[in-house]
Design an enzyme around this catalytic site. Structure first.
Site, mmCIF file in Angstrom:
data_model
loop_
_atom_site.group_PDB
_atom_site.id
_atom_site.type_symbol
_atom_site.label_atom_id
_atom_site.label_comp_id
_atom_site.label_asym_id
_atom_site.label_seq_id
_atom_site.Cartn_x
_atom_site.Cartn_y
_atom_site.Cartn_z
ATOM 1 N N GLU A 7 0.910 -1.237 -0.195
ATOM 2 C CA GLU A 7 -0.057 0.078 -0.014
ATOM 3 C C GLU A 7 0.813 1.327 0.049
ATOM 4 O O GLU A 7 0.481 2.212 -0.495
ATOM 5 C CB GLU A 7 -0.850 -0.100 1.371
ATOM 6 N N ASP A 105 -3.504 -3.088 2.308
ATOM 7 C CA ASP A 105 -4.282 -3.017 3.634
ATOM 8 C C ASP A 105 -5.463 -3.970 3.420
ATOM 9 O O ASP A 105 -6.203 -3.732 2.533
ATOM 10 C CB ASP A 105 -4.637 -1.684 4.206
ATOM 11 N N TYR A 311 -3.301 -2.981 12.583
ATOM 12 C CA TYR A 311 -3.787 -1.928 11.843
ATOM 13 C C TYR A 311 -5.034 -1.191 12.552
ATOM 14 O O TYR A 311 -5.849 -1.648 13.217
ATOM 15 C CB TYR A 311 -4.651 -2.913 10.884
#
Ligand SMILES: [Zn+2]
Ligand SMILES: [Zn+2]
Length: 931
Positions: A7, A105, A311
Site C-alpha cells: 500500500e 491493507d 492495523y
C-alpha cells in the site's frame, strides 16, 4: 519475477525485509520510486490511491449551459492516474512478472486500492496470475502466514469501495457546484457540500441552535458539613435539586441538630477493566492525551507501517481466538513495560474483556512489536504506550471498590453521604489514564449523633448541552452510521479547513450555518444521516454479493435527481438565503460617517471596506489586494471605532493582522497629510473629526463642504485643496518610483526595497525623473552596487526618454521603431538629421519630420526643413552614381545631413570627416567628381 505490490513505500520495505529473512534486500530507485528486491521477488509500494475517479472530459466549466450541475449526476466517470511515476513503474515491472501479489491493507479501501493495482497490471499483462495477501499487522508472523495462505482479490469488497467513490464524487461535485453557483461563489470561496460532510455539519449546527435557544433554569442544592475524629464529612440533602426557592429555604431552616446516623450501608462495586480498542475508542482515548482525531490516526498509521501496532482502522472490540495474546505479552517482556507485563502475566483475568462490536476483518488495535522511547519520539511514544497499556488493561483483573453510604436525619431533613475506597486496583495499576478518585469516610454507627458545622445552600443554573469535541463527534457519527472508521476524522478535518466549523469543541461559522439552513429548508435529504446510512447498508450488501455496484449507484443517482428537483425549483431563494446570512461575516461595524454597516467587499483580486449606505455615503477604506491574503473579520473589536479587526489569510502563509481597519487607515495617511505645508495638529484633528482621513479626500471635496469641515473661509480652503493636490502628485510620483525600484532591483538579503526607497527619498530623489538625473554614487549610497546601478540608470533614463517623447506626441508604434533603430532620446530626434533617422528606422521621412517637429516644439527649438520621400530616394540614387560611394557610405553621409548630390557638393569636407569618420581625401574626391 514475483512482483509484490504494497500500500505504501514504507510497508513495501518492511514486507521485503520480513520475507527476505536473512537474505539481503537490494533497494533500488527508479525515478523517485523505490523497489526492494531479493531472490526472484520485487516489492514496490503504492501511495494509497494512485488513480482517482473523475468525470469524463467536458465538465470543467461550471457555468456551461449544457453541462449544468445536474448533468454531473449522469456524467460518465473515468479513472485517471494521480501518481504517474508509480503507475509507470508498476506497469513496467508487471510486463516482466510471472506472478503478482497484492499486499495492500485489508479493508474496503485497501481492497479498492488493490483492485486499482490489479487493473494497472492487467492493462499491460493480461495473462499473469494475480493473488492477494491479507494481514492485520506488518509483523513477521502475520506477513509470513499471509504469504503462505495467498487468496484472491475480493472483487465484491472492492466494488463496495468503488460504489462509495462514485457516489461521493457525484453527490459532492453536483451539489457543491449547484450551491456555489446559487450563492454566486467561485474560486476559493466555493461552498462545498458532501454526502457525509453535510449531515455531520448539520449536527454541529443543530447543537449550536440548541445551545442558543437554551433557557437556563435556576435551582438550589442543599448540603451540610459534619465531622468525626476531625475528619469533615459532606452530606447532601436527598431532595437533590430544589427548583422551588421557598422549599429550599424551608429545608435549610429546618436543618438543625441533632444530626443522627439513620443507617449505614457498606457494599462493594466492581470497576470493569476497559475493552479492547477499535478506531473510535482509540480516538477518544488519544484525545484525552491531547491528540486531535486526525493527528491520532496519522500517528497510529505510522506506528502500524513500522510494525509497532496492528492495523488502526478497525470496528472490532473483541480479540479473535487466533490472536496469540500470550505471545504478545511475552514479546513485551524485557522493555520499559517489563514490570507491568510480569504483573499482568501473574494476575491474568481468565478471559480478556470484550466490547459490543465484533467483526472479522481486523483484530482490535494492539501492540505488535517492542519500541524504544528514543526511537519513536514523544508523540509516537505516547500513542504507542497508550496502545500497550490498553492491551495490558484488557487482560488485567477488574478493580474493586468498597462503598459506604450513610443516611442522616437532621431534625426531619434527610441527608446522605457516600464514600468510596479502592480495595483492589486491578487494571488501574497498568492503565493510569483514568484517575481513581477515592472518598474515604470515617466509620460511623447507626444512632450516632454528630454536630452540624455548616449548612450550605447553593444557587445554580442548568447548563446547555455541550458543544461536540472532535472525539465525541466521531462517536456520534459512528452511532448514526455516518462515514467509516477510516474517513470520520478526515471529514471533520475538511469541515475545519473549509471554514465551516472552528475551535475545539467545534462551533459552526456563519457560512457553515448558512449552507445547512438553506439545505435544511429545501433539500433536507442532504443534511439528514438517513441517506448516508442507507448507502452504508447498501455497501454491506455489495460486499456480500447481494447487490451489484451499478445497481446501488443507479439508485443513488435517482435519489440525487429527486434532490435536484427540489433544489432547482428554489435556486433563487437558496442563493438569496445563503448570501443574506453570509453577508454578516463580512460586516465589521458601523460607518463613522453615516452609521450604516461597513462591509468587506471582494471584487476580483481587489478588496476594500465599503459602506452599505453607498451611493449616498461614499466612505471606504482600501485594503491590500487579495494576493496578500483574503480579508476576513476577526473576533476582536476596536474600542474607539467599534469595528471588528481585519485579518488577511493566505494558504501556506502566516496571517497578516491589519487590526482595526480605521485605525490602520488613519495611521497610514497621517504622514501624507503632514506633507501639506499648512497642516497643523489642530487642523488634522478637525479633519479627523469630520471623517476626512486622506489627502485625496481633501483634494476632491467640494470647497463649501471642506470649509464647513475645517471651519475656515473659502480662500483658506482653496489653498488647502491646492496643497493636497501637490501632496497627491508627490505621492503618485513616489509610488511610481517605488514600483520601478521593485521591478528593476533584485531583492537581496539586507537590502529591502523599503530601505532603498528611504535612502533615495533622504537624498531628495522622490520620483523617476529625479532618479534619471542622479548618478551611480547616489545609488551606491542606497546600497546598490555599481554594476546594478548602471543598469538601473540606463533603464530609468530609457523610461524617461520614452515618456518625454510620448508626451511630445510621438505615437507608441513609432517609438518602438525608433528604439529598434537605436534612436531613443528626445535629443536624438532634435539633433540627428532626418535622412539618417528615416534610414535607421525605416520610417517615411515625411513622418519623421512630423515627429521631429513635435519634439522640437516641445522643447522650444527650431524645426529642420521638411524632406520628402521622393527627394530622399532621388538623392540616394544621385549619391550612388559617384564612384567609390556604396550603400554603406550613403548611410554614413546621412549622419552629416548629406542626402543628395547638391548637399554633398556644398559640404565642408573637414566637418563631414569629423562627423562621419570618412577620410577627408576620399570626401574631396567625391566632391571633386560632382563639381
Ligand atoms: Zn457610511
Ligand atoms: Zn479603531
Amino acid at each position: 519475477m514475483h512482483l509484490i505490490i504494497a500500500e505504501k513505500n514504507i510497508s513495501a520495505n518492511r514486507i521485503a525485509q520480513i520475507l527476505a529473512g536473512s537474505e539481503r534486500v537490494r533497494a533500488t530507485k527508479d525515478g523517485s520510486v523505490s523497489t526492494y528486491s531479493f531472490d526472484t521477488k520485487t516489492v514496490v509500494g503504492l501511495k494509497g490511491h494512485v488513480v482517482e475517479v473523475d468525470f469524463e472530459p467536458g465538465y470543467t466549466n461550471w457555468r456551461s449551459e449544457t453541462h449544468t450541475p445536474r448533468s454531473l449526476i449522469d456524467a460518465g466517470i473515468i479513472k485517471k492516474p494521480t501518481e504517474k511515476k508509480i503507475v509507470n513503474l508498476i506497469q513496467k515491472l508487471s510486463k516482466k512478472a510471472d506472478l503478482v501479489t497484492i499486499a495492500t491493507d485489508y479493508d474496503t479501501e485497501g481492497e479498492l486500492i488493490g483492485k486499482e493495482a490489479y487493473e494497472l497490471v492487467r492493462a499491460v499483462n493480461p495473462s499473469v496470475r494475480i493473488n492477494r495477501a491479507r494481514f492485520s499487522a506488518i509483523t513477521p508472523a502475520e506477513i509470513r502466514s499471509a504469504f503462505e495462505n495467498l487468496t484472491d482479490l475480493d472483487f465484491d469488497l472492492a466494488a463496495a469501495g468503488e460504489a462509495r467513490q462514485t457516489v461521493d464524487l457525484m453527490w459532492g461535485a453536483a451539489l457543491t457546484r449547484f450551491i456555489s453557483l446559487a450563492a454566486r461563489r467561485g474560486g476559493t470561496n466555493i461552498l462545498s457540500v458532501g454526502r457525509v460532510q453535510s449531515p455531520t455539519l448539520a449536527m454541529i449546527v443543530e447543537r449550536e441552535r440548541e445551545i442558543e435557544s437554551f433557557v437556563p433554569e435556576t435551582y438550589w442544592m442543599l448540603s451540610l458539613e459534619t465531622e468525626k475524629d476531625s475528619v469533615t464529612i459532606e452530606a447532601r440533602h436527598t431532595a437533590g435539586r430544589f427548583t422551588d426557592h421557598e422549599a429550599a429555604l424551608a429545608a435549610e431552616a429546618g436543618t438543625k441538630e441533632p444530626l443522627v446516623v439513620k443507617d449505614v450501608n457498606e457494599g462493594q462495586k466492581i470497576d470493569r477493566a476497559p475493552t479492547p480498542l477499535d478506531t473510535t475508542t482509540f480516538i477518544v482515548a488519544a484525545s484525552r492525551l491531547g491528540f486531535s482525531a486526525a493527528n491520532a490516526m496519522r500517528i497510529a498509521e505510522d506506528l502500524y507501517m513500522n510494525g509497532y501496532i496492528s492495523y488502526p482502522r478497525t470496528d472490532n472490540t473483541v480479540y479473535p481466538k487466533s490472536l496469540n495474546l500470550n505471545g504478545i505479552l511475552d514479546s513485551l517482556r524485557g522493555g520499559v513495560f517489563d514490570k507491568d507485563v510480569a504483573w499482568v502475566q501473574q494476575n491474568r483475568r481468565p478471559v480478556p474483556t470484550r466490547g459490543k462490536k465484533e467483526s472479522t476483518d481486523h483484530p482490535p488495535i494492539h501492540p505488535t512489536g517492542t519500541a524504544a522511547r528514543e526511537a519513536l519520539g514523544q508523540d509516537r511514544w505516547k500513542v504507542y504506550e497508550l496502545v500497550v497499556r490498553r492491551f495490558l488493561a484488557t487482560l488485567s483483573p477488574d478493580a474493586k471498590w468498597a462503598t459506604t453510604r450513610y443516611n442522616f436525619d437532621a431534625s426531619g431533613e434527610p441527608y446522605r453521604a457516600t464514600g468510596g475506597r479502592l480495595l483492589y486496583d486491578g487494571w488501574r495499576r497498568v492503565y493510569p489514564y483514568s484517575e481513581a478518585k477515592e472518598n474515604i469516610l470515617p466509620v460511623l454507627a447507626t444512632g450516632e449523633r454528630l454536630p452540624i458545622r455548616r449548612v450550605i445552600l447553593e444557587e445554580k443554573e442548568t447548563q446547555p448541552p455541550a458543544r461536540f469535541s472532535q472525539s465525541r463527534l466521531i462517536q456520534v457519527m459512528e452511532e448514526l452510521g455516518l462515514g467509516t472508521k477510516s474517513t470520520r476524522h478526515e471529514v471533520i478535518g475538511k469541515l475545519v479547513s473549509r471554514r465551516y466549523v472552528e475551535g475545539n469543541p467545534l462551533r459552526p461559522t456563519l457560512v457553515g450555518r448558512a449552507v445547512i439552513d438553506a439545505l435544511d429548508n429545501h433539500a433536507e435529504t442532504i443534511t439528514e444521516p438517513e441517506m448516508t446510512r442507507t448507502l452504508e447498508e447498501h455497501m454491506q450488501l455489495i460486499k456480500q454479493n447481494q447487490r451489484s455496484r451499478d445497481d446501488v449507484v443507479t439508485e443513488s443517482r435517482e435519489m440525487l435527481h429527486r434532490v435536484f428537483d427540489k433544489l432547482e425549483a428554489h435556486e433563487a431563494e437558496i442563493g438569496a438565503e445563503i448570501m443574506e446570512q453570509t453577508a454578516e461575516e463580512h460586516t465589521i461595524g458601523p460607518c463613522p460617517v453615516c452609521n450604516h454597516d461597513l462591509r468587506i467587499r471582494h471584487i476580483g483580486v481587489s478588496q476594500f471596506i465599503g459602506c452599505t449606505g453607498y451611493p449616498e455615503c461614499r466612505f471606504n477604506i482600501s485594503l491590500p489586494g487579495s494576493t496578500w491574503g483574503k480579508a476576513i473579520r476577526v473576533e476582536t473589536t476596536c474600542p474607539e471605532h467599534n469595528l471588528s479587526h481585519v485579518r488577511l489569510i493566505r494558504k501556506g502563509a502566516r496571517p497578516w493582522d491589519i487590526g482595526c481597519p480605521l485605525c490602520s487607515h488613519i495611521a497610514s495617511n497621517v504622514e501624507a497629510l503632514r506633507m501639506m505645508p499648512s497642516m497643523t495638529d489642530d487642523l488634522m484633528h478637525r479633519l479627523h473629526a469630520h471623517h476626512i482621513y486622506t489627502v485625496s479626500e481633501v483634494a476632491g471635496m467640494p470647497p463649501e463642504d471642506l470649509a464647513k469641515a475645517v471651519d475656515g473661509d473659502v480662500k483658506e480652503v482653496v489653498q488647502l485643496a491646492n496643497e493636497a493636490e501637490d501632496a497627491l502628485e508627490i505621492l503618485r510620483r513616489r509610488s511610481e518610483l517605488r514600483k520601478f525600484i521593485r521591478k528593476t532591483v533584485p531583492p537581496r538579503k539586507g537590502r529591502s526595497h523599503a530601505k532603498i526607497i528611504k535612502s533615495l527619498l533622504e537624498q531628495g530623489i522622490g520620483d523617476i525623473h529625479a532618479l534619471s538625473l542622479s548618478d551611480v554614487a547616489a545609488l551606491k549610497k542606497a546600497g546598490i552596487p555599481e554594476a546594478t546601478g548602471n543598469e538601473i540608470l540606463d533603464a530609468v533614463r530609457g523610461l524617461c526618454n520614452e515618456r518625454t517623447l510620448r508626451e511630445a506626441g510621438v505615437p507608441a508604434v513609432s517609438l518602438k521603431k525608433y528604439q529598434a533603430g537605436g534612436v531613443s532620446s528626445p535629443d536624438d530626434l532634435c539633433y540627428l538629421p532626418i535622412p539618417y533617422l528615416a534610414s535607421k528606422t525605416g520610417i517615411n521621412p515625411e513622418t519623421v519630420h512630423k515627429h521631429v517637429d513635435l519634439v522640437c516644439k516641445h522643447f522650444g527649438r527650431p524645426t529642420p526643413p521638411k524632406l520628402s520621400r521622393t527627394n530622399l530616394e532621388r538623392g540616394r540614387k544621385e549619391l550612388l552614381t559617384v564612384p567609390g560611394i556604396g550603400e554603406a557610405t550613403v548611410d554614413r553621409l546621412y549622419l552629416a545631413g548629406i542626402y543628395d548630390a547638391a548637399t554633398l557638393r556644398d559640404a565642408n569636407p573637414d566637418e563631414i570627416a569629423t562627423i562621419t569618420g570618412i577620410p577627408k581625401a576620399r570626401l574631396r574626391d567625391y566632391i571633386g567628381y560632382l563639381k
